[in-house]
Design an enzyme around this catalytic site. Structure first.
Site, PDB file in Angstrom:
ATOM      1  N   HIS A   1      -3.964   5.975   3.207  1.00 24.95           N
ATOM      2  CA  HIS A   1      -4.628   4.753   2.775  1.00 24.95           C
ATOM      3  C   HIS A   1      -4.022   3.507   3.405  1.00 24.95           C
ATOM      4  O   HIS A   1      -4.736   2.611   3.867  1.00 24.95           O
ATOM      5  CB  HIS A   1      -4.555   4.666   1.241  1.00 24.95           C
ATOM      6  CG  HIS A   1      -5.421   3.630   0.623  1.00 24.95           C
ATOM      7  ND1 HIS A   1      -5.012   2.325   0.452  1.00 24.95           N
ATOM      8  CD2 HIS A   1      -6.682   3.708   0.105  1.00 24.95           C
ATOM      9  CE1 HIS A   1      -5.971   1.645  -0.141  1.00 24.95           C
ATOM     10  NE2 HIS A   1      -7.000   2.452  -0.370  1.00 24.95           N
TER      11      HIS A   1
ATOM     12  N   SER B   1     -11.137  -1.067  -1.613  1.00 23.70           N
ATOM     13  CA  SER B   1      -9.884  -1.036  -0.847  1.00 23.70           C
ATOM     14  C   SER B   1     -10.113  -1.370   0.618  1.00 23.70           C
ATOM     15  O   SER B   1      -9.218  -1.909   1.289  1.00 23.70           O
ATOM     16  CB  SER B   1      -9.255   0.361  -0.917  1.00 23.70           C
ATOM     17  OG  SER B   1      -8.674   0.604  -2.164  1.00 23.70           O
TER      18      SER B   1
ATOM     19  N   ASP C   1       0.840  -1.192   0.000  1.00 22.22           N
ATOM     20  CA  ASP C   1       0.000   0.000   0.000  1.00 22.22           C
ATOM     21  C   ASP C   1       0.882   1.253   0.000  1.00 22.22           C
ATOM     22  O   ASP C   1       2.019   1.218  -0.482  1.00 22.22           O
ATOM     23  CB  ASP C   1      -0.930  -0.024   1.220  1.00 22.22           C
ATOM     24  CG  ASP C   1      -2.308   0.549   0.922  1.00 22.22           C
ATOM     25  OD1 ASP C   1      -2.382   1.769   0.646  1.00 22.22           O
ATOM     26  OD2 ASP C   1      -3.302  -0.192   0.969  1.00 22.22           O
TER      27      ASP C   1
END
Length: 529
Positions: free
Chosen positions: A214, A383, A176
């Site tokens: 994220h 996600s 990520d």
């Protein structure tokens, strides 16, 4: 993603090369050759490995490395500029049977004519699936969830936890934007960290950090203390999307590192399951071989299918590779999210055929998890759904070590909400962790099929006169008409039903004890006089 790979036999007049053993060159590189563009370009050179070495498990990593080194050593006259390029920022991408090199287009052309070369193409961009800005919300540290978050209750996580199943002993690969390992949710959860640059080289001296938010969010959903589905699993985290965008070489380098962090296949230190929430729209042949090699090693690939919905045929790679566990997103009501990518996916190239995708779904709308700096945040997307599923797989692996990838996948699929049927919106449906454990033969309470997870955990006690049926998230099966109850801690909903029911908040239409693990109970209905 079709790269437009062209046979080089049509280039004889342009280059003077023989086409007897011509390889393949991407259309973009071919255009540069025709335009006499000699500027160095980052390219991926993939070699054709023989199938003579049938090593399985993690020993297959050793075989892949050996074949790559042997192939590079046998390049002959072309080895000179290849070796030079390797020393100037090249990278061995053994998981893809390839190398990253910075070459002129003509050098790339020359390499592509070698019999051992399958294809040569430009290093391309990979990024996070995009979500509407309105779904992003930052929260303070004081906004930490109290009780079990709804998304985890929706997939039955509390029932697994109550049996002591939290992913202990399992390693999860996390690719990520990075991770804030100092976050209270993630302290002590990071086993190893590495950052990779656009060329696929490891960044020397990089310490755990998140280049965006994220990565910390998805990491929290995997192993967070209160927001994670597998809080006792450990993370092997690779930063491959700085600021939300990376390259193919960067991602492959991260993938092979999380599978074998010490570069030694004889030590069992790599990920058992890999969670990735990244990719690109359409199909990409380039991701197929890495996924196949991952499966060959016994590692479960769990990937988001993208946020390119609601149109049919909108899935992204690598989540839409048939053998990967592709994950879509649902809202709080269990319905497919508007943005979640839909199938079918039509493959032509490395794979042929039309396939139903995603494979399963999980909550992915307005999901609260960890943000860098000790904060929390709300994000939406496949996600967020993918790490919930990957974490569920980790719990399953911890509950029954040694389970094969096919067994894990089938348990996950056949226990999901669509009851064995698959569609192009949610696949087999929303995952059901207690049900999946049951399919593996791991029961969460006495009276269920399989071997008890703890051997001593008694079933919960319900209202007076009722007997325990199942924990929340499972099917309460019986024949005929019975009185039924749903709840915990002295607070129950009750009713009358026939031939079984699903023990969920959605089935009952109300939650009698928000934030608590619940169960369902039954008793024989009194006959009417």
């Amino acid at each position: 993603m079709k790269r437009g790979l062209l046979m080089l036999s049509g280039l004889l007049a342009l280059t003077g090369l023989t086409g007897a053993s011509a390889g393949r060159l991407s259309a973009g590189l071919l255009d540069k050759v025709r335009a006499h563009d000699n500027a160095p370009t980052g390219v991926i050179v993939r070699f054709g490995f023989s199938d003579a070495d049938n090593a399985q498990g993690r020993q297959s990593f050793k075989a892949l490395r050996r074949q790559l080194k042997n192939t590079l050593a046998a390049l002959g006259p072309k080895a000179g500029f290849v070796n030079t390029a390797m020393k100037r920022g090249g990278a061995e991408l053994w998981l893809y049977q390839s190398v990253y090199l910075k070459l002129s287009p003509v050098q790339a052309l020359q390499l592509s004519t070698l019999p051992v070369v399958d294809e040569v193409f430009e290093n391309f961009k990979v990024q996070l699936p995009k979500v509407q800005a309105s779904t992003v919300k930052a929260l303070s540290a004081a906004s930490a969830p109290t009780g079990t978050p709804d998304p985890l209750r929706a997939v039955g996580a509390p029932q697994a936890w109550a049996a002591g199943l939290k992913g202990s002993g399992v390693r999860i690969g996390h690719l990520d934007t990075g991770i804030d390992a100092s976050h209270p949710e993630l302290k002590g959860k990071l086993m190893a960290f590495a950052e990779f640059d656009a060329n696929g080289d490891r960044v020397t001296g990089s310490k755990p950090h998140d280049s965006e938010q994220h990565g910390t969010h998805t990491a929290g959903l995997l192993v967070g203390k209160t927001v994670g589905i597998a809080p006792e699993a450990r993370l092997i985290s690779a930063l491959v999307l700085p600021g939300g965008e990376g390259t193919f070489a960067q991602v492959i380098a991260g993938m092979q590192w999380v599978l074998d962090p010490d570069n030694n296949a004889d030590t069992d230190d790599g990920a058992n399951v890999v969670s990735m929430s990244l990719g690109l729209p359409g199909t990409s042949d380039a991701f197929v071989v890495p996924v196949q090699n991952m499966l060959r090693a016994g590692v479960v690939p769990v990937f988001a299918v993208g946020n390119f919905g609601p149109q049919p045929g909108s899935t992204g790679s690598p989540g839409n590779i048939p053998d990967a566990v592709g994950v879509g997103a649902v809202d709080t009501g269990g319905k497919v999210a508007s943005f979640s990518s839909r199938g079918p996916v039509k493959w032509s190239g490395a794979i042929e055929g039309s396939f139903i995708k995603p494979d399963v779904a999980a909550p992915g709308v307005a999901i609260t998890s960890s943000f860098p700096g000790g904060k929390y945040g709300v994000l939406s997307g496949s996600s967020q759904a993918a790490p919930i599923v990957a974490g569920a797989v980790a719990v399953m692996m911890g509950a029954k070590p040694g389970s094969s990838v096919p067994d894990l996948k089938q348990a996950l699929f056949q226990s999901a909400s669509n009851k064995g049927k698959k569609d192009n919106q949610t696949g087999y449906g929303v995952i059901n962790l207690p049900g999946a454990l049951g399919k593996l033969g791991v029961a969460l309470a006495s009276g269920s099929a399989g071997t008890s997870a703890t051997g001593q955990t008694p079933p919960p006690t319900g209202p007076a006169g009722y007997r325990f049926c199942v924990l929340e998230g499972q099917e309460c099966k019986f024949s005929g008409q019975k009185q039924v109850a749903f709840g915990a801690a002295g607070r129950y909903l009750s009713g009358l039903t026939t031939d079984g029911f699903r023990c969920t908040v959605a089935e009952w239409g109300s939650d009698p004890v928000p934030g608590k693990a619940k169960a369902c109970y039954i008793k024989d209905d009194k006959p009417t006089p």
